[in-house]
Structures are given as structure tokens and as C-alpha cells.
Design an enzyme around this catalytic site. Sequence first.
Site, PDB file in Angstrom:
ATOM      1  N   ARG A  70     -17.625  38.874 -13.486  1.00 41.50           N
ATOM      2  CA  ARG A  70     -18.847  38.773 -12.722  1.00 41.50           C
ATOM      3  C   ARG A  70     -19.833  38.044 -13.305  1.00 41.50           C
ATOM      4  NH1 ARG A  70     -20.430  43.756 -10.943  1.00 41.50           N
ATOM      5  NH2 ARG A  70     -18.141  44.409 -10.907  1.00 41.50           N
ATOM      6  N   LYS A  98     -11.546  36.147 -33.766  1.00 41.64           N
ATOM      7  CA  LYS A  98     -12.881  35.906 -33.547  1.00 41.64           C
ATOM      8  C   LYS A  98     -13.586  35.611 -34.647  1.00 41.64           C
ATOM      9  CE  LYS A  98     -12.394  39.689 -30.638  1.00 41.64           C
ATOM     10  NZ  LYS A  98     -12.355  41.117 -30.479  1.00 41.64           N
ATOM     11  N   ARG A 120     -20.675  33.970 -24.208  1.00 40.09           N
ATOM     12  CA  ARG A 120     -20.421  35.556 -24.547  1.00 40.09           C
ATOM     13  C   ARG A 120     -19.692  35.436 -25.517  1.00 40.09           C
ATOM     14  NH1 ARG A 120     -18.945  40.117 -20.058  1.00 40.09           N
ATOM     15  NH2 ARG A 120     -21.372  39.695 -19.642  1.00 40.09           N
ATOM     16  N   HIS A 148     -28.383  41.221 -23.875  1.00 36.12           N
ATOM     17  CA  HIS A 148     -27.568  40.346 -22.559  1.00 36.12           C
ATOM     18  C   HIS A 148     -28.984  40.449 -21.711  1.00 36.12           C
ATOM     19  CE1 HIS A 148     -25.104  39.095 -19.336  1.00 36.12           C
ATOM     20  NE2 HIS A 148     -24.456  40.302 -19.022  1.00 36.12           N
TER      21      HIS A 148
END
Lengths: 326, 418
Positions: A70, A98, A120, A148
Site C-alpha cells: 500500500r 540488509k 523504506r 513512518h
Amino acid sequence: MTSPEYIYPEGGAAFPHRSLVGIAGLAPHEIWFLLDEAEQWVELNRNAQKRREVLSGLTIINAFFENSTRTLLSFEIAGKRLGADVVNMAVATSSVKKGETLIDTAMTLNAMRADAIVIRHASSGAVQLIADKVDCPVLNAGDGQHEHPTQALLDALTIRHAKRVFNGLRVTICGDILHSRVARSNILCLSSLGAEVRVCAPPALMPTDIERMNVQVFHDFDAALKGADVVMMLRLQMERMQGQFIPSPREYRHLYGLSLERLEKAEPDALVMHPGPMNRGVEIESDVADLVGRSQITTQVEMGVALRMACLDVLTRRARKLEGWS
Amino acid sequence: MSSHAPLTIANGRLLLPGGTIETGALRCEGGFITAVGPDVAAQPGDTVHDAAGKLVTPGLVDIGVFEIDKPAFHFGGITRAAVMPDQNPPLDVPARVRFAAQSGKPDFWVHPLAAATKDLGGESLAEIALMREAGALAVATGRQWIGDSGTMLRLLQYAGMLGMVVIAHAEDAGITGNAVATAGEMATRLGLPSAPSEAEALAIARDIALAELAGAAIHFRKVTTAAGLDLVRGAKQRGVKVTAGVSPAYFMLSDLAMAEFRTFAHLSPPLRSEADRQAVIAAVGDGTIDVITSSHDPRGPEDKRLPFTDSAPGMAGAETLLPLTLNLVRDGVIDMGRAFDLLAANPAKLLGVDAGRLAVGAEADIAVVDPDRPWIVDSDKMAASAGNTPFDKQPVQGRVLALFKGGVTVRTKKTKPA
């Protein structure tokens, strides 16, 4: 009706930051400015013709090092409606260890001369690390358990549409506060705007010393709901849990699930919000999630696109040499 | 016997055992100190070093470093270091211990710490007696706590029988999990995985009980919390053979240093609260802490230029060990004699080596120090193999002007005339 702390100066002084890494560090009037800027895009998005060539010729890269549906879609639509060239760089978390190549990736994106980068990442602080290394504005689309900011801003925009004022507004945030960047950004944003924020979770999912962030701490959901004007539910972030934090989803639902019956403890016109994705039947019952007039869950998604359009527009104004912004 | 000429360090202020400072000279022969005092004079054929009225101290003995980084150690006045078994591959077999023990000579002595368990896995005991034969003076659990209490008990019994101290890492791994910070407002605001500081006290409480049961000696490499220090203090009063160390970061910094996700402040154990920092200072002052270590762990950008949670813990500490400890002298927490007990005499005693003090018969590891000389820490210009220090750009005081290992000059720094 506008409080003095919401009044912002003209031109670029209204938002002097190069990037949007977090709500921490934003003044109330800067938050208010972004909310005001979003209103025009709320209007535009309700028309059939939803495109305005504000960012035409600009390149926006969405670099998502963590899975997202989303938020990625919302940023992509936001960029495209402003006429920018939007490129999505989806990095499968399994293929990139990562962090290992994070700076290198950032330098690569920088060399491609992006005009804004939306990031992100699963690690707290990763977005700041990149923002310090690249020449263009960086937007944090969620970094680990840290912040966020666009979610908090779109939540504030949603609340503003329904409630108009924040002063004295009681907002209850319930769920996995420990692992939630949404909770942290919302706490900062809402308390900065004057709301009274309550957080509710079992002790294992409550961060230490969270009360220092100007919130009231609850473990009893019914008590936390009493008199609430807004109820914000968060999902359990199982993927971030090492070890067992709760006995079972069933037991969690028993203590912390938002049902119609529980919702009656809140104010009669209390808003129900959820940043998604929802786990129906765990933290929120279906009839509450779909409650017409009360549930703001789809409105949040709508506001998200407008708010992100505002952020992309505002953060690129210096590069576009808009009057008053050079 | 050394083939070098005897050395006389003249015209110094000698820091003697017991903490008295006396003007005089010191003579070394064959690697040992042969004379100390006001009446000592150079003899024909001696190499003579003029200390120019500066402080003459024992070379520092550093317990629990992660890399042999000679330039950094020499800069910091460190002449011996006990290196942690956490090498690649780990020091868990005699051959690797023997090799490590030779790796610093002749101008630096490495005392390898034997891995307590095979592959540092925390499960099966390593060949500790054979590693002792190969040169290990003590045993260490490594970066990790040994989770299994039965294994830890057997380790303590075995090492105790061999007369070797067990150097333990004190953090209950069940509580720390994947934490990179101490639970508190800072970790909460930054959204960093964190664990309560009680993880340290829990580990210390268990290990003290086991050491007491085994009648063995245990040394906690870093004790960083008020609760952990209270346990050590109490155990010492009961006569348990327990000692405690700390590194300067824990009396200089609190978890606020992690602000803006500074990975140079990512340490293990993580930086603590301000109250814990104050407790560490008090514990250095009251004698609960026996040893100050650099915990030298140089890490390059590949380990540190990462998001905080993905970065490796540790700091390059060898160069700042002395000046930061001298802060406690300037603040009146300890005197100069106690500072060098913490930095040299106590760690030497713990390892069972006759060094760390300016006394006839001791090994001639000697530093000439200007305790007031100001300089600025600069992570870009450090002698260490990496510049990961949370003290970057900070002014400090105290510099080693000359260093001697076994009576032989390692380095001398030109001193400007006053």
C-alpha cells in the site's frame, strides 16, 4: 480557529527541511503547513482528471528495501499524479543482505540524479543514513521501528477532516506499540498538534519509558478507550518478534480486539482508524472495521495519496526554484 | 638475556607502587627493572633517556582486547594486552594460542585468552589445560555469556583447578536477544531493539553464585550497571574471588551518545543510563572496579557505516584509554596511583605476570607520560587500524611521550621545550 502555533511563514521558510526523515524535529506549524498543502490534492483526487504537471521532468525513485504494497502504491500514484517519472526499485529482502550494500545503493541512486528518493528499510535509522549521503530530498516511507512520518501526517489529515481541532482531542493507540514506527510517528505528530495521546498494549509490547514521549500508558484496553475521540488500532508485527510476546492471537483478541461492544466505551462519535494491513478478527472485528461513518480506514488511504503528493511537491520546490523557495 | 644495552630513565617523577611519586631514576637490565629511586644513576654504556621531569609509569596492561593493533597500543602506552579468543578462527586450540602468544614480540606482549568453549559456542569445554601449556594465562567466555548454567559451573571448577581466572561477559542472552541498546527513552525514541539493563545483573548474580560454589576466580570484563556493581561489591565483601573491569566509555558516556544513530556509540554491552554512568564512576572510586580496559575493537566502515542495528558493536579504545582514565584523576575520583593500579598493576596481577609496577625485579615495561598534555581525538588520524571512536573531535589530556618494552625503547616523542 487556527492556534498561533500553527501559523507558518510565507514561502520556503514554512518548511525549511531538505528531507522528511521523521516527525521528530518538525515544529507544529510545519506539520500544519504540510496538512494545508495536502488539501488541494484531496480536491484534485476527487475529480475524474487527477493529473497536474507540477513535477513533470522530475525523477522520483521509490527504493523499498522491505516489502510493501500500500505505501509503495500510494507513493507511486502520488508521484504520477504530479507528472513525475516514477521508478520503483523493489529490493527483495532475501537477495540483499540488509545494510551491506546500503550506502553503495544510495550512491548509485544519487548518481542517477533522482530528484527525490522515497525509502523504506527494515532497520531504524537507515533512511537518515541515506539522506546524509545523497544530494536530493529523501522521504522516509518507514525505517525499522523508528518512524513512518507520512503515515502520521495522513492520519492527522484524516482526523482534521473529521474533527477539525486537535487541542484536547483524546487519541488511543492500541496494539504492538513496541514494534511500531507508525505509533512513534503518530505520538510525536499528535502530541505536537495538541492532542492527548494514550497508548495501550500488554507490557511485553510496550516500549520502556514511552511515557517520556508525553503519552499516558494503559494495559487495560477498556480503560484506555474511556472517553476516546479517536481509536487507532495497530496489528501485531509477528515478523519483528523474536520469541513469544503473547500467548495466542485468540487471547490477544480477547484482551485487545476492538469490537462494537468495546467501542461503546469511547465517545459516541469516536473515529476508528487502522494504518493497515488489518488482521480482521484479531485486533479489529470486521463490523467495526466496516462501520459506516466511524471507520476512517479507507479515508486514511485516500488521504495518504494527497498527503504524499504534498510532501513530494514541497520537498522538490527548492530544486524547481519555485518563487520564495530558492 | 637481552642483547640490548642497559637502560636508564633519568630525571623523572617515578610513580611507585603504593602511589607515591618520587623524583629519581630507574635502571633496567636484561629486560627487568634493577634499580629504582632518587639515588639511581646511569652507568657507563647505558642507554639514557631523559624524562625531563615527566611522570614515569608502568606500561599499561590491557585485559580483553579484540585485535592486536600495535601502533594503537604503543600510542596509548600499552605494553601488554590479553587478547580475546574471538578471533577468526577462535583461540580454542593450543596451536592458535601459541601462535597468538608470539604475535607481538619483541616490542609488545600478547597474552592470549583461551576460549572457554569450543568454537566459543558456549556448549562443550575447550582444551583449557593444553592451551595453558601453549601460553594462555586466563580463560574467556568471549563476546557472549555462557547460557547453560551447568556448563558454566563445570568451566569454573575446571579453570579453578588449573589456577586460571575465568573472564566472563555479563549479559543474560535470554533477555538481550537481538538488542543493540539499553531499554530506555533513547532506545524507544530511536526505535532500536533494546533490553533492560538488568540483563547484566542477572548474569552476574548467577556467575557469582557459580564461582562461589566452585571456589573459582571470576573476572567480569565489563560491569556497567549500578545493579551489577552492587552484586560485585557484595560478593567481594563475602570474600568471593571476584574482580570487575570496565572501559572508559561507560564512565564517560550514557545512552544519549547513540543520538542520530551514531554507530560509533554502538558498544557491547550497550551504553547505559546516566544513573548507571554515575554508578560506574562511584565504583571506580570505591574500589569495586579493579581494571579499566580499552576493550580495543577497531571496526572499519564496512562494519560501522551501516544502520545502527546492522552495525557491529565495539570501539577503537587503545589510544584514549589513558587520557580518559586520567579524567577521573582530574575530577578527584581517584589519585594517580590508583589510576595505574587500574590500568597496569591490577590487570598484571590478574594475569599473574610480574609487570605493571615500577619495582626491582619486575619486567621493564615503562611509559613516560605527560598527564596534562592536551590533544584532540581525531578518528581520521588515529594510529589504530580503524577510527571508530565515540570521542571523535573531543579534547583530552594526557599523552605518552616515550614507551619501553623489556627495557628497550619502543617509541619516543619529541618534547617541545617548555
